[in-house]
Design an enzyme around this catalytic site. Structure first.
Site, PDB file in Angstrom:
ATOM      1  N   LYS A 128       0.923  -1.311  -0.259  1.00 46.97           N
ATOM      2  CA  LYS A 128      -0.053  -0.107   0.240  1.00 46.97           C
ATOM      3  C   LYS A 128       0.802   1.189  -0.158  1.00 46.97           C
ATOM      4  CE  LYS A 128      -2.610   2.908   3.296  1.00 46.97           C
ATOM      5  NZ  LYS A 128      -1.478   3.419   3.970  1.00 46.97           N
ATOM      6  N   ASN A 129       1.795   1.187   0.790  1.00 50.78           N
ATOM      7  CA  ASN A 129       2.402   2.712   1.024  1.00 50.78           C
ATOM      8  C   ASN A 129       3.521   3.016  -0.058  1.00 50.78           C
ATOM      9  OD1 ASN A 129       1.279   3.279   3.763  1.00 50.78           O
ATOM     10  ND2 ASN A 129       2.991   2.786   4.646  1.00 50.78           N
ATOM     11  N   CYS A 143      -5.242   8.513   8.403  1.00 49.39           N
ATOM     12  CA  CYS A 143      -5.464   7.932   9.834  1.00 49.39           C
ATOM     13  C   CYS A 143      -5.120   8.945  10.803  1.00 49.39           C
ATOM     14  CB  CYS A 143      -4.801   6.914  10.240  1.00 49.39           C
ATOM     15  SG  CYS A 143      -5.642   5.475   9.220  1.00 49.39           S
ATOM     16  N   ARG A 199       0.102  15.131  12.692  1.00 49.99           N
ATOM     17  CA  ARG A 199       1.020  14.463  11.848  1.00 49.99           C
ATOM     18  C   ARG A 199       1.323  15.687  10.938  1.00 49.99           C
ATOM     19  NH1 ARG A 199      -1.644   9.093   9.194  1.00 49.99           N
ATOM     20  NH2 ARG A 199       0.328   8.770   8.598  1.00 49.99           N
ATOM     21  N   ASP A 258       5.481  19.822   7.849  1.00 48.74           N
ATOM     22  CA  ASP A 258       6.571  21.029   7.843  1.00 48.74           C
ATOM     23  C   ASP A 258       7.769  20.415   7.039  1.00 48.74           C
ATOM     24  OD1 ASP A 258       6.618  19.339  10.252  1.00 48.74           O
ATOM     25  OD2 ASP A 258       8.544  20.441  10.705  1.00 48.74           O
ATOM     26  N   ASP A 278       3.858   0.824  12.203  1.00 43.13           N
ATOM     27  CA  ASP A 278       2.546   0.041  11.622  1.00 43.13           C
ATOM     28  C   ASP A 278       2.372  -1.162  12.222  1.00 43.13           C
ATOM     29  OD1 ASP A 278       2.198   2.414  10.377  1.00 43.13           O
ATOM     30  OD2 ASP A 278       2.787   1.640   8.258  1.00 43.13           O
ATOM     31  N   ARG A 319      -9.177   0.571   3.559  1.00 43.06           N
ATOM     32  CA  ARG A 319      -8.641   1.362   2.885  1.00 43.06           C
ATOM     33  C   ARG A 319      -7.092   0.715   2.459  1.00 43.06           C
ATOM     34  NH1 ARG A 319      -6.574   5.763   6.256  1.00 43.06           N
ATOM     35  NH2 ARG A 319      -4.911   5.688   4.712  1.00 43.06           N
TER      36      ARG A 319
HETATM   37  C1  UD1 Z   1       4.310   6.754   6.765  1.00 40.75           C
HETATM   38  C2  UD1 Z   1       3.311   5.708   6.315  1.00 40.75           C
HETATM   39  C3  UD1 Z   1       2.676   5.190   7.611  1.00 40.75           C
HETATM   40  C4  UD1 Z   1       3.647   5.047   8.854  1.00 40.75           C
HETATM   41  C5  UD1 Z   1       4.778   6.259   8.876  1.00 40.75           C
HETATM   42  C6  UD1 Z   1       5.812   5.833   9.868  1.00 40.75           C
HETATM   43  C7  UD1 Z   1       2.477   6.033   3.994  1.00 40.75           C
HETATM   44  C8  UD1 Z   1       1.380   6.513   3.186  1.00 40.75           C
HETATM   45  N1  UD1 Z   1       2.522   6.320   5.440  1.00 40.75           N
HETATM   46  O1  UD1 Z   1       3.645   8.012   7.003  1.00 40.75           O
HETATM   47  O2  UD1 Z   1       1.966   4.208   7.140  1.00 40.75           O
HETATM   48  O3  UD1 Z   1       3.199   4.824   9.914  1.00 40.75           O
HETATM   49  O4  UD1 Z   1       5.308   6.555   7.699  1.00 40.75           O
HETATM   50  O5  UD1 Z   1       6.587   5.034   9.297  1.00 40.75           O
HETATM   51  O6  UD1 Z   1       3.740   5.734   3.602  1.00 40.75           O
HETATM   52  N2  UD1 Z   1       6.843  14.383  10.854  1.00 40.75           N
HETATM   53  C9  UD1 Z   1       7.399  15.880  11.256  1.00 40.75           C
HETATM   54  N3  UD1 Z   1       7.041  16.610  10.167  1.00 40.75           N
HETATM   55  C10 UD1 Z   1       6.918  16.144   8.718  1.00 40.75           C
HETATM   56  C11 UD1 Z   1       6.859  14.874   8.526  1.00 40.75           C
HETATM   57  C12 UD1 Z   1       6.776  14.126   9.554  1.00 40.75           C
HETATM   58  O7  UD1 Z   1       7.496  15.956  12.219  1.00 40.75           O
HETATM   59  O8  UD1 Z   1       6.853  17.308   7.990  1.00 40.75           O
HETATM   60  C13 UD1 Z   1       7.016  13.260  12.006  1.00 40.75           C
HETATM   61  C14 UD1 Z   1       5.742  12.350  12.225  1.00 40.75           C
HETATM   62  O9  UD1 Z   1       4.905  13.372  13.056  1.00 40.75           O
HETATM   63  C15 UD1 Z   1       6.287  11.223  12.686  1.00 40.75           C
HETATM   64  C16 UD1 Z   1       7.614  10.879  11.933  1.00 40.75           C
HETATM   65  O10 UD1 Z   1       7.932  12.324  11.422  1.00 40.75           O
HETATM   66  O11 UD1 Z   1       6.529  11.353  14.055  1.00 40.75           O
HETATM   67  C17 UD1 Z   1       7.490   9.904  11.009  1.00 40.75           C
HETATM   68  O12 UD1 Z   1       6.400  10.262  10.049  1.00 40.75           O
HETATM   69  P1  UD1 Z   1       6.424  10.068   8.585  1.00 40.75           P
HETATM   70  O13 UD1 Z   1       7.734   9.260   8.187  1.00 40.75           O
HETATM   71  O14 UD1 Z   1       6.600  11.242   7.681  1.00 40.75           O
HETATM   72  O15 UD1 Z   1       4.963   9.292   8.163  1.00 40.75           O
HETATM   73  P2  UD1 Z   1       4.020   9.444   6.864  1.00 40.75           P
HETATM   74  O16 UD1 Z   1       5.128   9.566   5.925  1.00 40.75           O
HETATM   75  O17 UD1 Z   1       3.028  10.172   7.039  1.00 40.75           O
END
Ligand code: UD1
Length: 421
Positions: A22-23, A116, A121, A124, A306, A398
């Protein structure tokens, strides 16, 4: 509105084949629009997130055909349509259109991502990356969308303050057509990032180092179509491994890349789960006297956040006390009160989830608050005595391809019911 009804406490057996990741899929589909000719993705999971992305592509003017897990995307008719709301807000991965539209057209208006709720989340780091590449990012009048705009993106060096899957991929997507070299430092190393880089390189991009914490991207003028086979879903595989260990009497899980699951499998082995690992399949045998182990989630190759919730029903079966810390999403705890209602001794204290076992669960009515909490409740329902009814199953659909059919084939008594029935 749909619900899942499970008659639990039945041992499951047989084979289950894992679908495409999925991801990966949710990033590969937006990536495909960077090409000037058709892209064919194979092994695409038949899940709601993919259908939502297909609808978005059609709104943009792409020709799309999806059948038998093969997705053909002809991006030639695509125009830059502002997408401030609608489908775009329904899934987290819609943010990848910010990167691809910016890379393709130099401008994007994209709604803030949904998906979710796992606590805050932020995006930035995505914004910081686009700005470093020379784009302006505005959130006009605090609206629920961002406008990104650049005359020409210019390659640069970007250090990621936090290891982020989404930001790493999004910056890669924007940078492949930028002028000169982009270097992403402290990049995420998830297998899905390698999968996206592989697709981009097959399209003619020059991405090096995906899978390490430094990714170097040499910008190119044009990208072309290609054919790409998606990697198996390591989270779906981990979910079925946990389920097989909890309620299986011999289950073979096929289409697995063991190397993507090393930290998870190591944890199962530490608990005493009996299994045989072969080339691309894992067979799980019944295990008794499972040992309580502590779990801490980390970015890849650490234990995946996850898989924290899907593992919880198995942890509840172990003898002793389990302490679990999710260092990525500390608020990923909404499965806990539902498990308590099923009779589990599980609680949250500060950043710790604490379980005392072994537990015997009983069926009741529970609510899936997010995708992986939903998977946790499905496994708990299969283990529990009596009937479990899970509401909000749209979350589960989903991300899990044909979950009811796959579990039924293993002998589970599970069905989806329309709420009005
Ligand atoms: C992706 C996965 C999700 C998984 C997550 C962590 C997809 C579609 N989703 O989500 O299933 O749970 O990785 O492995 O691939 N963060 C910031 N600022 C940002 C972005 C992230 O502070 O701009 C923080 C988040 O709050 C979190 C950490 O970084 O604590 C990791 O998040 P991130 O790896 O970005 O998660 P997603 O890409 O949203």
């Amino acid at each position: 509105m749909k619900k899942i009804v499970i008659e639990g406490d039945r041992l499951l057996t047989g084979e289950v084949t894992i679908s495409g990741a999925k991801n990966s899929a949710v990033a590969l589909i937006p990536a495909a629009i960077l090409a000037d000719s058709p892209v064919i993705l194979e092994g695409v999971p038949d899940i709601q997130d993919v259908h939502s992305l297909i609808e978005i592509l059609k709104i943009m003017g792409a020709k799309v055909h999806f059948s038998q897990n093969i997705l053909e995307i002809d991006p030639r008719g695509i125009v830059s349509v502002p997408m401030p709301s609608g489908k775009i807000n329904s899934l987290r991965a819609s943010y990848y259109f910010m990167g691809t539209l910016l890379g393709k057209f130099g401008e994007a208006v994209v709604g803030l991502p949904g998906g979710c709720y796992l606590g805050p989340r932020p995006i930035d780091l995505h914004v910081k990356g686009f700005e470093a590449l020379g784009a302006s990012v505005t959130n006009e009048h605090g609206a629920m969308y961002l406008r990104t705009k650049a005359q020409k993106l210019q390659g640069t060096r970007i250090f990621m303050d936090v290891v982020s899957v989404g930001a790493t991929i999004n910056i890669m997507l924007a940078a492949v057509k930028a002028k000169g070299q982009t270097v992403i430092e402290n990049a995420a190393r998830e297998p899905e990032i390698i999968d996206v880089a592989t697709l981009l390189n097959n399209m003619g991009a020059k991405v090096r180092g995906a899978g390490t914490d430094i990714i170097r991207i040499e910008g190119v003028e044009k990208l072309h179509g290609c054919r790409h086979f998606i990697i198996p879903d390591r989270i779906e595989a981990g979910t079925y491994l946990a389920l097989a260990a909890a309620i299986g009497k011999g289950i073979k899980i096929k289409n697995v890349i063991y190397e993507h699951l090393e930290s998870f499998i190591a944890k199962l082995q530490e608990m005493g789960v009996n299994m045989t690992i072969r080339e691309d399949e894992i067979e799980v045998f019944p295990s008794t006297n499972l040992k309580a182990v502590n779990v801490m989630t980390y970015p890849y190759p650490g234990f995946a956040t996850d898989l924290q919730q899907p593992l919880t029903p198995l942890l509840l079966m172990t003898q002793g006390t389990v302490e679990l810390i999710d260092t990525i999403y500390a608020k990923r705890i909404k499965h806990v009160p539902e498990l308590v209602r099923m009779g589990a001794d599980i609680s949250v204290e500060g950043n710790l989830i604490i379980m005392n076992g072994p537990n015997e669960l009983h069926g009741t009515e529970v609510v899936a608050s997010d995708l992986r909490a939903g998977a946790c409740l499905v496994i708990a329902g299969l283990l529990a005595r009596g009937t479990t009814t899970i509401y909000n199953v749209e979350y589960i659909l989903r991300g899990y391809d044909h979950i009811v059919e796959k579990l039924s084939a293993l002998g589970a008594e599970i069905k989806i019911v329309e709420e009005s029935e």
